[in-house]
Design a protein around this motif. Structure first.
Motif, PDB file in Angstrom:
ATOM      1  N   GLN A 144       0.820  -1.207   0.000  1.00  0.00           N
ATOM      2  CA  GLN A 144       0.000   0.000   0.000  1.00  0.00           C
ATOM      3  C   GLN A 144       0.863   1.270   0.000  1.00  0.00           C
ATOM      4  O   GLN A 144       0.645   2.179  -0.803  1.00  0.00           O
ATOM      5  CB  GLN A 144      -0.931   0.019   1.218  1.00  0.00           C
ATOM      6  CG  GLN A 144      -1.922   1.182   1.197  1.00  0.00           C
ATOM      7  CD  GLN A 144      -2.934   1.080   0.064  1.00  0.00           C
ATOM      8  OE1 GLN A 144      -3.887   0.324   0.149  1.00  0.00           O
ATOM      9  NE2 GLN A 144      -2.733   1.841  -1.012  1.00  0.00           N
ATOM     10  N   VAL A 148       1.206   4.139  -2.990  1.00  0.00           N
ATOM     11  CA  VAL A 148       1.026   5.570  -2.716  1.00  0.00           C
ATOM     12  C   VAL A 148       2.186   6.367  -3.305  1.00  0.00           C
ATOM     13  O   VAL A 148       1.994   7.416  -3.929  1.00  0.00           O
ATOM     14  CB  VAL A 148       0.888   5.835  -1.201  1.00  0.00           C
ATOM     15  CG1 VAL A 148       1.012   7.322  -0.891  1.00  0.00           C
ATOM     16  CG2 VAL A 148      -0.450   5.294  -0.680  1.00  0.00           C
ATOM     17  N   GLU A 201      -7.844  -7.466  -4.694  1.00  0.00           N
ATOM     18  CA  GLU A 201      -6.988  -6.831  -3.679  1.00  0.00           C
ATOM     19  C   GLU A 201      -6.151  -5.715  -4.288  1.00  0.00           C
ATOM     20  O   GLU A 201      -6.015  -4.639  -3.701  1.00  0.00           O
ATOM     21  CB  GLU A 201      -6.067  -7.882  -3.040  1.00  0.00           C
ATOM     22  CG  GLU A 201      -6.770  -8.841  -2.104  1.00  0.00           C
ATOM     23  CD  GLU A 201      -5.885 -10.011  -1.681  1.00  0.00           C
ATOM     24  OE1 GLU A 201      -6.299 -10.750  -0.768  1.00  0.00           O
ATOM     25  OE2 GLU A 201      -4.793 -10.200  -2.272  1.00  0.00           O
ATOM     26  N   ALA A 204      -8.228  -2.639  -4.974  1.00  0.00           N
ATOM     27  CA  ALA A 204      -8.494  -1.914  -3.723  1.00  0.00           C
ATOM     28  C   ALA A 204      -7.270  -1.115  -3.282  1.00  0.00           C
ATOM     29  O   ALA A 204      -7.392   0.039  -2.849  1.00  0.00           O
ATOM     30  CB  ALA A 204      -8.905  -2.902  -2.629  1.00  0.00           C
ATOM     31  N   LEU A 205      -6.084  -1.712  -3.388  1.00  0.00           N
ATOM     32  CA  LEU A 205      -4.851  -1.003  -3.035  1.00  0.00           C
ATOM     33  C   LEU A 205      -4.631   0.205  -3.939  1.00  0.00           C
ATOM     34  O   LEU A 205      -4.242   1.290  -3.472  1.00  0.00           O
ATOM     35  CB  LEU A 205      -3.651  -1.956  -3.147  1.00  0.00           C
ATOM     36  CG  LEU A 205      -3.533  -3.071  -2.114  1.00  0.00           C
ATOM     37  CD1 LEU A 205      -2.504  -4.109  -2.562  1.00  0.00           C
ATOM     38  CD2 LEU A 205      -3.157  -2.507  -0.745  1.00  0.00           C
ATOM     39  N   GLU A 207      -6.932   1.924  -5.643  1.00  0.00           N
ATOM     40  CA  GLU A 207      -7.929   2.955  -5.347  1.00  0.00           C
ATOM     41  C   GLU A 207      -7.606   3.681  -4.046  1.00  0.00           C
ATOM     42  O   GLU A 207      -7.736   4.905  -3.960  1.00  0.00           O
ATOM     43  CB  GLU A 207      -9.326   2.326  -5.288  1.00  0.00           C
ATOM     44  CG  GLU A 207      -9.844   1.917  -6.657  1.00  0.00           C
ATOM     45  CD  GLU A 207     -11.155   1.143  -6.592  1.00  0.00           C
ATOM     46  OE1 GLU A 207     -11.401   0.479  -5.551  1.00  0.00           O
ATOM     47  OE2 GLU A 207     -11.915   1.193  -7.581  1.00  0.00           O
ATOM     48  N   THR A 208      -7.160   2.942  -3.033  1.00  0.00           N
ATOM     49  CA  THR A 208      -6.776   3.561  -1.760  1.00  0.00           C
ATOM     50  C   THR A 208      -5.583   4.491  -1.949  1.00  0.00           C
ATOM     51  O   THR A 208      -5.458   5.510  -1.266  1.00  0.00           O
ATOM     52  CB  THR A 208      -6.451   2.476  -0.716  1.00  0.00           C
ATOM     53  OG1 THR A 208      -7.597   1.652  -0.532  1.00  0.00           O
ATOM     54  CG2 THR A 208      -6.056   3.085   0.625  1.00  0.00           C
ATOM     55  N   ALA A 209      -4.710   4.160  -2.908  1.00  0.00           N
ATOM     56  CA  ALA A 209      -3.544   5.003  -3.189  1.00  0.00           C
ATOM     57  C   ALA A 209      -3.918   6.285  -3.936  1.00  0.00           C
ATOM     58  O   ALA A 209      -3.079   7.180  -4.083  1.00  0.00           O
ATOM     59  CB  ALA A 209      -2.520   4.218  -4.001  1.00  0.00           C
TER      60      ALA A 209
END
Length: 246
Positions: A144, A148, A201, A204-205, A207-209
């Protein structure tokens, strides 16, 4: 002081030990040489579509700044440079860099190779139109945080191509048992199956970034033709994604 937040020293050591083999098509990186045309097909088509370029024209990627993170010996950096891009190749394994530099010189290509990390480049304010993030995320300590940093390296509207290996019984059979134990294409222990990432997974990583996933394809090996190809449906082992910083 170089930021090394997500670098896994044990993973780096694996690739340091194989550095001299990068351009030997029948050596320890034979699977990557076999996979490379398939990877390049996806990469060039995604970049061309996103930036409105004609890949059949002369130097279609001229004016684009591309980062090849985890560049190894330059198997992707060199084709991008030939297509006209301004290429930075970065790798956390120091021994990969002189190998890549020497081969680029032999090939008559100008590529900016650096022993550094995604985090260090982001902290230095480096920004790119495209980040190639191929078969790296399964080797870092913190996927993650690493993604980023990759997001920070992109200009607004920039494109990240990210490939990795799915985590399921088939990928264990193909990537660990098949490639490392039976075919001996890779040294045993090159991959840690528990660090493989499922497509959901990874989305999701990503999008979270702070990136927007726009595409994903499987990369499937055909044992009859002995070649890799792209698949819309089969993401069971190797797969690749495209995402935008919007």
């Amino acid at each position: 002081m170089m930021a090394v937040d997500t670098v896994d020293p044990q993973e780096v050591a694996k690739f340091e030990a194989m550095a001299a083999e990068w351009w030997n098509a029948d050596g320890k990186f034979k699977p990557l040489h076999m996979l490379n045309p398939c990877r390049l097909d996806y990469i060039t088509s995604q970049i061309a579509a996103e930036f409105g370029r004609d890949p059949s024209g002369p130097l279609p990627f001229a004016g684009l700044r591309i980062l090849d993170i985890g560049c190894g010996g330059g198997l992707l950096s060199e084709p991008m440079a030939r297509l006209g891009a301004d290429v930075v190749g970065a790798d956390a394994a120091a021994r990969n860099i002189p190998v890549a530099q020497a081969h680029a010189r032999q090939s008559g290509l100008t590529i900016d190779y650096r022993h550094t990390t995604a985090e260090a480049l982001a902290a230095a304010g480096e920004r790119f139109d495209v980040v190639l993030n191929m078969e790296v995320v399964e080797h870092v300590a913190d996927p993650q945080a690493y993604l980023v940093a990759c997001q920070e390296l992109l200009k607004p509207g920039g494109l990240m191509i990210c490939s990795t290996l799915n985590r399921n019984p088939k990928s264990f059979l193909m990537a660990i048992i098949g490639a490392e134990w039976v075919m001996r294409w890779l040294p045993k222990g090159t991959h840690d199956w528990q660090k493989f990432i499922t497509p959901d997974e990874l989305y999701a990583l990503i999008e979270t970034a702070g990136l927007r996933p726009v595409d994903r394809k499987g990369m499937v090996f055909n044992p009859v033709t002995w070649r890799w190809g792209l698949s819309d449906r089969d993401l069971s082992c190797n797969y690749v994604t495209a995402s935008i910083k919007g």
